[in-house]
Design a protein around this motif. Structure first.
Motif, PDB file in Angstrom:
ATOM      1  N   LYS A  14      -8.968 -55.402   8.640  1.00  0.00           N
ATOM      2  CA  LYS A  14     -10.093 -55.036   9.331  1.00  0.00           C
ATOM      3  C   LYS A  14      -9.710 -54.615  10.763  1.00  0.00           C
ATOM      4  O   LYS A  14     -10.247 -53.386  11.065  1.00  0.00           O
ATOM      5  CB  LYS A  14     -10.952 -56.437   9.475  1.00  0.00           C
ATOM      6  CG  LYS A  14     -11.521 -56.689   8.231  1.00  0.00           C
ATOM      7  CD  LYS A  14     -12.524 -57.912   8.457  1.00  0.00           C
ATOM      8  CE  LYS A  14     -13.012 -58.329   7.062  1.00  0.00           C
ATOM      9  NZ  LYS A  14     -13.447 -59.626   7.020  1.00  0.00           N
ATOM     10  N   LEU A  15      -8.790 -54.862  11.516  1.00  0.00           N
ATOM     11  CA  LEU A  15      -8.236 -54.614  12.493  1.00  0.00           C
ATOM     12  C   LEU A  15      -7.741 -53.152  12.626  1.00  0.00           C
ATOM     13  O   LEU A  15      -7.809 -52.151  13.384  1.00  0.00           O
ATOM     14  CB  LEU A  15      -7.302 -55.472  13.114  1.00  0.00           C
ATOM     15  CG  LEU A  15      -6.665 -55.083  14.592  1.00  0.00           C
ATOM     16  CD1 LEU A  15      -7.723 -54.786  15.694  1.00  0.00           C
ATOM     17  CD2 LEU A  15      -5.632 -56.133  14.763  1.00  0.00           C
ATOM     18  N   ALA A  16      -6.798 -52.988  11.559  1.00  0.00           N
ATOM     19  CA  ALA A  16      -6.378 -51.671  11.213  1.00  0.00           C
ATOM     20  C   ALA A  16      -7.394 -50.654  10.908  1.00  0.00           C
ATOM     21  O   ALA A  16      -7.102 -49.467  11.492  1.00  0.00           O
ATOM     22  CB  ALA A  16      -5.283 -51.548   9.919  1.00  0.00           C
ATOM     23  N   ARG A  23      -8.899 -43.760  15.938  1.00  0.00           N
ATOM     24  CA  ARG A  23      -7.720 -42.590  16.107  1.00  0.00           C
ATOM     25  C   ARG A  23      -6.377 -43.088  16.646  1.00  0.00           C
ATOM     26  O   ARG A  23      -5.745 -42.584  17.192  1.00  0.00           O
ATOM     27  CB  ARG A  23      -8.112 -41.330  16.686  1.00  0.00           C
ATOM     28  CG  ARG A  23      -9.460 -40.859  16.113  1.00  0.00           C
ATOM     29  CD  ARG A  23      -8.733 -40.001  15.047  1.00  0.00           C
ATOM     30  NE  ARG A  23      -9.896 -38.965  14.607  1.00  0.00           N
ATOM     31  CZ  ARG A  23     -10.351 -39.188  13.131  1.00  0.00           C
ATOM     32  NH1 ARG A  23      -9.655 -39.854  12.305  1.00  0.00           N
ATOM     33  NH2 ARG A  23     -11.281 -38.291  12.633  1.00  0.00           N
ATOM     34  N   ASP A  24      -6.312 -44.569  16.700  1.00  0.00           N
ATOM     35  CA  ASP A  24      -4.902 -45.178  17.097  1.00  0.00           C
ATOM     36  C   ASP A  24      -4.118 -45.303  15.763  1.00  0.00           C
ATOM     37  O   ASP A  24      -3.903 -46.482  15.238  1.00  0.00           O
ATOM     38  CB  ASP A  24      -5.219 -46.169  17.793  1.00  0.00           C
ATOM     39  CG  ASP A  24      -4.012 -47.056  18.718  1.00  0.00           C
ATOM     40  OD1 ASP A  24      -2.796 -46.230  18.254  1.00  0.00           O
ATOM     41  OD2 ASP A  24      -4.042 -47.695  19.276  1.00  0.00           O
ATOM     42  N   ALA A  27      -0.509 -47.626  16.150  1.00  0.00           N
ATOM     43  CA  ALA A  27      -0.912 -49.135  16.103  1.00  0.00           C
ATOM     44  C   ALA A  27      -1.355 -49.480  14.778  1.00  0.00           C
ATOM     45  O   ALA A  27      -0.702 -50.588  14.038  1.00  0.00           O
ATOM     46  CB  ALA A  27      -1.775 -49.501  16.894  1.00  0.00           C
ATOM     47  N   ALA A  28      -2.329 -48.995  14.236  1.00  0.00           N
ATOM     48  CA  ALA A  28      -2.544 -49.276  13.031  1.00  0.00           C
ATOM     49  C   ALA A  28      -1.719 -49.144  11.685  1.00  0.00           C
ATOM     50  O   ALA A  28      -1.267 -49.976  10.687  1.00  0.00           O
ATOM     51  CB  ALA A  28      -3.904 -48.249  12.410  1.00  0.00           C
ATOM     52  N   SER A  29      -0.746 -48.107  11.869  1.00  0.00           N
ATOM     53  CA  SER A  29       0.237 -47.895  10.899  1.00  0.00           C
ATOM     54  C   SER A  29       1.534 -49.212  10.971  1.00  0.00           C
ATOM     55  O   SER A  29       1.791 -49.722  10.055  1.00  0.00           O
ATOM     56  CB  SER A  29       0.987 -46.748  11.179  1.00  0.00           C
ATOM     57  OG  SER A  29       2.120 -46.444  10.064  1.00  0.00           O
ATOM     58  N   LYS A  30       1.727 -49.589  12.103  1.00  0.00           N
ATOM     59  CA  LYS A  30       2.632 -50.632  12.627  1.00  0.00           C
ATOM     60  C   LYS A  30       2.110 -51.788  11.946  1.00  0.00           C
ATOM     61  O   LYS A  30       2.707 -52.625  11.116  1.00  0.00           O
ATOM     62  CB  LYS A  30       2.771 -50.728  14.123  1.00  0.00           C
ATOM     63  CG  LYS A  30       3.667 -49.791  14.505  1.00  0.00           C
ATOM     64  CD  LYS A  30       3.950 -49.827  16.044  1.00  0.00           C
ATOM     65  CE  LYS A  30       4.701 -48.932  16.868  1.00  0.00           C
ATOM     66  NZ  LYS A  30       5.065 -49.366  18.076  1.00  0.00           N
ATOM     67  N   GLN A  55      -4.409 -38.376   7.490  1.00  0.00           N
ATOM     68  CA  GLN A  55      -4.897 -37.994   8.840  1.00  0.00           C
ATOM     69  C   GLN A  55      -4.000 -37.548   9.857  1.00  0.00           C
ATOM     70  O   GLN A  55      -4.308 -36.437  10.802  1.00  0.00           O
ATOM     71  CB  GLN A  55      -5.815 -38.989   9.435  1.00  0.00           C
ATOM     72  CG  GLN A  55      -6.984 -39.259   8.565  1.00  0.00           C
ATOM     73  CD  GLN A  55      -7.909 -40.170   9.212  1.00  0.00           C
ATOM     74  OE1 GLN A  55      -7.529 -40.986  10.466  1.00  0.00           O
ATOM     75  NE2 GLN A  55      -9.152 -40.614   8.791  1.00  0.00           N
ATOM     76  N   THR A  56      -2.613 -37.724   9.880  1.00  0.00           N
ATOM     77  CA  THR A  56      -1.574 -37.054  10.417  1.00  0.00           C
ATOM     78  C   THR A  56      -0.783 -36.092   9.979  1.00  0.00           C
ATOM     79  O   THR A  56       0.282 -35.491  10.458  1.00  0.00           O
ATOM     80  CB  THR A  56      -0.676 -38.452  10.797  1.00  0.00           C
ATOM     81  OG1 THR A  56      -0.102 -39.006   9.734  1.00  0.00           O
ATOM     82  CG2 THR A  56      -1.347 -39.510  11.794  1.00  0.00           C
TER      83      THR A  56
END
Length: 100
Positions: A14-16, A23-24, A27-30, A55-56
């Motif tokens: 949920k946080l990710a 658009r962070d 942080a989401a990927s880590k 998206q990247t």
């Protein structure tokens, strides 16, 4: 202990998702990569990672992630990905050809 692991995973996904919407992607990927190390069969984590790759602009990374996941499912469980996962992959890949 198992209950806490499930709660942690649920909260982290949920946080990710929230980080992705902000658009962070870094942080989401880590966060998602840590979860993926703990449970590489968790489809929701792989879905979010695929979305980040699209998206990247990382088409090779998206394809590699999906292909590895398909192989893992086949090897470990003898199954194919869900229809939703297949459709998500096709949608994300199609967006790359739309961008040209």
């Amino acid at each position: 202990m198992e209950r806490y692991a499930r709660l942690y995973a649920s909260f982290s996904v949920k946080l990710a998702a929230a980080l992705i919407s902000l658009r962070d992607m870094n942080a989401a990927s880590k966060l998602l990569l840590k979860l993926n190390e703990r449970n590489p069969l968790d489809e929701s984590v792989v879905r979010h990672l695929m979305t980040i790759r699209e998206q990247t602009g990382d088409k090779k990374g998206l394809t590699a992630l999906y292909t590895d996941y398909v192989r893992l499912l086949s090897r470990e469980l003898g199954i194919r990905p869900s229809e939703e996962m297949i459709h998500l992959y096709e949608l994300l890949v199609s967006r790359f050809s739309d961008k040209k």
